[in-house]
Design a protein around this motif. Sequence first.
Motif, mmCIF file in Angstrom:
data_model
loop_
_atom_site.group_PDB
_atom_site.id
_atom_site.type_symbol
_atom_site.label_atom_id
_atom_site.label_comp_id
_atom_site.label_asym_id
_atom_site.label_seq_id
_atom_site.Cartn_x
_atom_site.Cartn_y
_atom_site.Cartn_z
ATOM 1 N N GLU A 1 59.781 -29.249 -16.966
ATOM 2 C CA GLU A 1 58.958 -28.049 -16.939
ATOM 3 C C GLU A 1 57.509 -28.466 -16.741
ATOM 4 N N TYR A 2 56.703 -27.527 -16.286
ATOM 5 C CA TYR A 2 55.291 -27.825 -16.087
ATOM 6 C C TYR A 2 54.568 -27.828 -17.430
ATOM 7 N N SER A 3 53.503 -28.593 -17.496
ATOM 8 C CA SER A 3 52.684 -28.639 -18.702
ATOM 9 C C SER A 3 52.332 -27.222 -19.143
ATOM 10 N N VAL B 1 51.268 -18.374 -6.612
ATOM 11 C CA VAL B 1 51.336 -19.692 -7.237
ATOM 12 C C VAL B 1 52.279 -20.565 -6.418
ATOM 13 N N VAL B 2 51.960 -21.851 -6.369
ATOM 14 C CA VAL B 2 52.784 -22.817 -5.643
ATOM 15 C C VAL B 2 52.944 -24.042 -6.532
ATOM 16 N N GLY B 3 54.176 -24.370 -6.886
ATOM 17 C CA GLY B 3 54.440 -25.511 -7.743
ATOM 18 C C GLY B 3 55.075 -26.659 -6.981
ATOM 19 N N GLN B 4 54.388 -27.791 -6.949
ATOM 20 C CA GLN B 4 54.953 -29.041 -6.425
ATOM 21 C C GLN B 4 55.428 -28.894 -4.975
ATOM 22 N N ALA B 5 54.717 -28.093 -4.161
ATOM 23 C CA ALA B 5 55.255 -27.807 -2.829
ATOM 24 C C ALA B 5 54.219 -27.714 -1.721
ATOM 25 N N PHE B 6 52.957 -27.444 -2.009
ATOM 26 C CA PHE B 6 52.020 -27.132 -0.930
ATOM 27 C C PHE B 6 51.905 -28.275 0.082
ATOM 28 N N HIS B 7 52.110 -29.504 -0.329
ATOM 29 C CA HIS B 7 51.991 -30.640 0.588
ATOM 30 C C HIS B 7 53.034 -30.606 1.701
ATOM 31 N N TRP B 8 54.104 -29.808 1.529
ATOM 32 C CA TRP B 8 55.122 -29.663 2.567
ATOM 33 C C TRP B 8 54.714 -28.658 3.643
ATOM 34 N N PHE B 9 53.719 -27.832 3.369
ATOM 35 C CA PHE B 9 53.401 -26.710 4.254
ATOM 36 C C PHE B 9 52.581 -27.155 5.462
ATOM 37 N N ASP B 10 52.656 -26.355 6.531
ATOM 38 C CA ASP B 10 51.671 -26.423 7.606
ATOM 39 C C ASP B 10 50.434 -25.725 7.046
ATOM 40 N N GLY B 11 49.436 -26.517 6.661
ATOM 41 C CA GLY B 11 48.352 -26.026 5.826
ATOM 42 C C GLY B 11 47.631 -24.802 6.348
ATOM 43 N N ILE B 12 47.175 -24.823 7.614
ATOM 44 C CA ILE B 12 46.382 -23.706 8.121
ATOM 45 C C ILE B 12 47.216 -22.436 8.192
ATOM 46 N N LEU C 1 44.808 -17.674 -5.763
ATOM 47 C CA LEU C 1 45.861 -18.649 -5.482
ATOM 48 C C LEU C 1 45.776 -19.775 -6.498
ATOM 49 N N GLY C 2 46.934 -20.201 -7.015
ATOM 50 C CA GLY C 2 46.989 -21.337 -7.924
ATOM 51 C C GLY C 2 48.009 -22.358 -7.460
ATOM 52 N N LEU C 3 47.642 -23.637 -7.503
ATOM 53 C CA LEU C 3 48.519 -24.735 -7.107
ATOM 54 C C LEU C 3 48.696 -25.674 -8.293
ATOM 55 N N ILE C 4 49.885 -26.261 -8.411
ATOM 56 C CA ILE C 4 50.122 -27.233 -9.476
ATOM 57 C C ILE C 4 51.042 -28.336 -8.975
ATOM 58 N N TRP C 5 50.692 -29.561 -9.336
ATOM 59 C CA TRP C 5 51.549 -30.729 -9.118
ATOM 60 C C TRP C 5 51.590 -31.535 -10.408
ATOM 61 N N GLN C 6 52.695 -32.212 -10.648
ATOM 62 C CA GLN C 6 52.775 -33.171 -11.741
ATOM 63 C C GLN C 6 53.082 -34.540 -11.145
ATOM 64 N N ALA C 7 52.177 -35.490 -11.362
ATOM 65 C CA ALA C 7 52.299 -36.828 -10.793
ATOM 66 C C ALA C 7 52.573 -37.837 -11.903
ATOM 67 N N HIS D 1 48.095 -31.687 -12.273
ATOM 68 C CA HIS D 1 46.897 -31.353 -11.503
ATOM 69 C C HIS D 1 46.982 -29.886 -11.101
ATOM 70 N N ILE D 2 45.992 -29.100 -11.464
ATOM 71 C CA ILE D 2 45.990 -27.699 -11.049
ATOM 72 C C ILE D 2 44.739 -27.402 -10.228
ATOM 73 N N TYR D 3 44.896 -26.446 -9.304
ATOM 74 C CA TYR D 3 43.809 -26.013 -8.427
ATOM 75 C C TYR D 3 43.885 -24.499 -8.314
ATOM 76 N N TRP D 4 42.733 -23.875 -8.132
ATOM 77 C CA TRP D 4 42.726 -22.424 -7.957
ATOM 78 C C TRP D 4 41.593 -22.023 -7.014
ATOM 79 N N THR D 5 41.761 -20.898 -6.367
ATOM 80 C CA THR D 5 40.761 -20.396 -5.428
ATOM 81 C C THR D 5 41.027 -18.923 -5.159
ATOM 82 N N ARG D 6 40.080 -18.281 -4.493
ATOM 83 C CA ARG D 6 40.191 -16.860 -4.145
ATOM 84 C C ARG D 6 39.792 -16.657 -2.689
#
Length: 477
Positions: A83-85, A166-177, A193-199, A306-311
């Motif tokens: 599970e995520y933190s 929200v995107v968990g452990q996945a955005f790196h797979w996307f075509d970013g633009i 938008l919120g992003l999260i990865w656990q490394a 690692h979490i990131y957020w933006t609007r």
Amino acid sequence: MIRPHRRSGRSSPIRPFDCPPGHGTSTQSRHPAHRAHCSSSSTQKSRSSSTRSRRYSSRMVIHESAAKGFAAGADAYERGRPEYSPEAVERLIAELAIGPGSRVLDLAAGTGKLTRQLVWTGAELVAVEPVAEMRAKLQAVLPVVEAIEGTAESIPLPNHSVDAVVVGQAFHWFDGIRAVSEIRRVLKPEGALGLIWQARELSRPWIERLDAIIDRVDDGHPRFRTMAWREAFDRTALMAPLGSATFRTVQRGSPETIVDRVASISYIAAMSEGRRAAVLDEVRVLLAADEDTAGAEVVELPYTAHIYWTRPRQAAAGPSTGLVVSVNTSPGGVPKRPIAGARMHWRGLEGDAHSEPEPVHGTPEQAACLYALEAIERVRADGHQAFPGTYGENFTLLGLDWAVLRPGDRMRIGTAGPLLELTDYATPCATQERWFTNRRYGRISQRKHPEDARWYAAVLEEGYVAPGDEVHLIRTA
């Protein structure tokens, strides 16, 4: 610096060399080279195309390793992924203002690991996941959550319909633009938008050796730690600058839980059965031999969350003020891809080129091609593919009323950037038909949809352009 150029005049605008007669333009003559170019393009392609089942869908393209691996590894994913933190998730919930009354999209939701940690908020949850096997696991665990087939590049939801993504452990797979453009489209203007990865933390020798096993079989798949996923945020002004925070967490489980964690990695799950078994046996040998894990019933694997957020970024208020959200170039053809910025010369944008150069494209009157982000969202809502640079524009702009533009209008970009003058519509061509349902590229024709057509512009003064620059519309009459 003011450069001379052929003025079209309001009564006799220049003729765009984008399309043959009969394709969304009242201009009856075209340069012969361009007629041959468009005719050849259209005859080489099949006109047949099936109608999409969903209004907002288009061809789903998933990274091969992700599609194959996550389909084969859904069981291991559910067993082995931690599970995520809780602290990290709580921070994201606060930053994104998720709560009762919110509509939240979990994008690339997998088996619902992140989705289930949002249930307590009272928000209405929607999960989009392209892999059927993963989606089935999610639906079994969370039957009350709407689970939809779809990808980040083609989200099957209406414009401005969710409060948070929200995107968990996945955005790196996307075509970013494409993903950022789609996320912005479905978000409400005040959404987030919120992003999260656990490394994994390489804090013990056995974890370093575990990482070495995993890295040895990776042949270049997208990964969070390369930070390549940030380009779509750093090279555009579609979203505000990313906020970030980190949290520490620990996964506790049996040695077989750690084996399942490795087995759930897409490119390992996608291996042949024999090769995958050899990798997992190597992990078992490591766990059985290392002094930290040998004979242990519970193994602790530490992570950094690692979490990131933006609007969504907004243009300044006012009908004559806009924003450059993307600067796009290509070595020729479409789509053009975002760059960090470039100098606008009187003959074109630095670093940009055309498959069919002058006189088909690239004349002084066609020095720059402009398009509206609002038009991209309207075209997407009709089921076509659209994102910054899709149709070959150099500048994707936000905040201007595209429907009232006319030849002779001028745009000042930035405080010391270039001064452009609109010359004529850029008429669509068969080279762009692959982006349109049933190849109906007339959807961006000025005859039917002037509010969604592209514009050509000449350069009156040269200058540098970057995402985030303000655009000021200057009426000349």
